[in-house]
Motif scaffolding. Structure first.
Motif, PDB file in Angstrom:
ATOM      1  N   GLU A 123      20.133 -19.891   9.204  1.00 64.93           N
ATOM      2  CA  GLU A 123      20.405 -21.261   8.674  1.00 64.93           C
ATOM      3  C   GLU A 123      21.339 -22.100   9.751  1.00 64.93           C
ATOM      4  O   GLU A 123      20.822 -23.412  10.028  1.00 64.93           O
ATOM      5  N   ARG A 126      18.738 -22.812  12.702  1.00 60.09           N
ATOM      6  CA  ARG A 126      18.073 -24.010  12.131  1.00 60.09           C
ATOM      7  C   ARG A 126      18.571 -25.307  12.400  1.00 60.09           C
ATOM      8  O   ARG A 126      18.080 -26.420  12.756  1.00 60.09           O
ATOM      9  N   THR A 127      19.856 -25.093  11.999  1.00 58.96           N
ATOM     10  CA  THR A 127      20.825 -26.527  12.062  1.00 58.96           C
ATOM     11  C   THR A 127      20.826 -27.142  13.532  1.00 58.96           C
ATOM     12  O   THR A 127      20.568 -28.157  13.968  1.00 58.96           O
TER      13      THR A 127
END
Length: 254
Positions: A123, A126-127
């Protein structure tokens, strides 16, 4: 309204300075900048300090894995994804003003580089990837510079070692976009991403491999002798060392 604004600003300032209740502070900052992004500029130095501290914290191995609890900035305990969640919000806040950052931009980009190279949190990675993608595809402002964009993207080759292959595939699709946009031709971006381009030609996805080979083929003169000389003497195949790159070379000749 003025007194309410003062209370909010004081709460944010104290939270940032004391590294306390950071999740709530980040939510307040998001609300403050939702209508007028520049409203968070006065807090930017402290937000970047939070980013630096949390970057160090999330990259440390868990000290208390048996209880699945880790210390947060102010010494209290929270689930292990607490710092990551706060860090993601802080990164997004800084990114919303990236075009207006001067000296603090270097510290922010240094944190992103560390996270890309060392973190395994999908996460979080991906940010960061979505930020970089936005810089490349959508932003026309001078900052981040093309060199800064290229440096972050080059480091994202680390994604290849992740268990989640979708992030690497998305990264390679971004590289494809860069190499197919005329505005990026012969820029520092394409020069620095040559290694990523070659690695794309051996990706596990046949669709992605074929796209890279198609771009490769279209970039070369059709003359067989010219292609042969380029394949043998011109192209640096070192990024594919340990891989049977003769297959790529042969495809360019037939």
């Amino acid at each position: 309204i003025e007194s309410f604004t003062k209370v909010v600003n004081t709460t944010i300032q104290e939270g940032l300075q004391n590294m306390n209740n950071l999740y709530a502070v980040m939510m307040l900052l998001k609300a403050v900048c939702s209508a007028i992004p520049r409203n968070i500029d006065s807090f930017m130095a402290e937000i970047i300090q939070v980013v630096e501290k949390l970057t160090n914290d999330v990259l440390k191995p868990l000290q208390n894995a048996s209880t699945n609890i880790i210390p947060t900035l102010n010494g209290s305990t929270q689930p292990p994804d607490y710092n990551t969640s706060v860090l993601i919000m802080a990164l997004q806040l800084v990114n919303s003003r990236i075009c207006d950052l001067n000296e603090p931009r270097s510290a922010f980009l240094a944190c992103l580089t560390q996270l890309v190279e060392k973190s395994k949190d999908i996460e979080l990675l991906r940010t960061i990837f979505e930020m970089a993608k936005q810089w490349v595809i959508l932003k026309t402002e001078p900052f981040p510079t093309i060199e800064e964009k290229a440096n972050i993207l080059v480091n994202m080759l680390c994604f290849e070692s992740l268990d989640d292959k979708s992030l690497m595939e998305d990264y390679l699709n971004l590289v494809i976009t860069i190499y197919t946009k005329p505005s990026f031709a012969r820029t520092e971006l394409t020069l620095k991403l040559e290694r990523a381009f070659l690695i794309g030609t051996r990706n596990g996805s046949a669709k992605i491999r074929n796209k890279f080979m198609e771009i490769f083929d279209q970039s070369m003169i059709k003359s067989l002798s010219t292609r042969f000389n380029y394949v043998i003497a011109g192209q640096n195949w070192e990024p594919l060392a340990g891989y049977f790159w003769i297959h790529q070379a042969f495809d360019l000749l037939i």
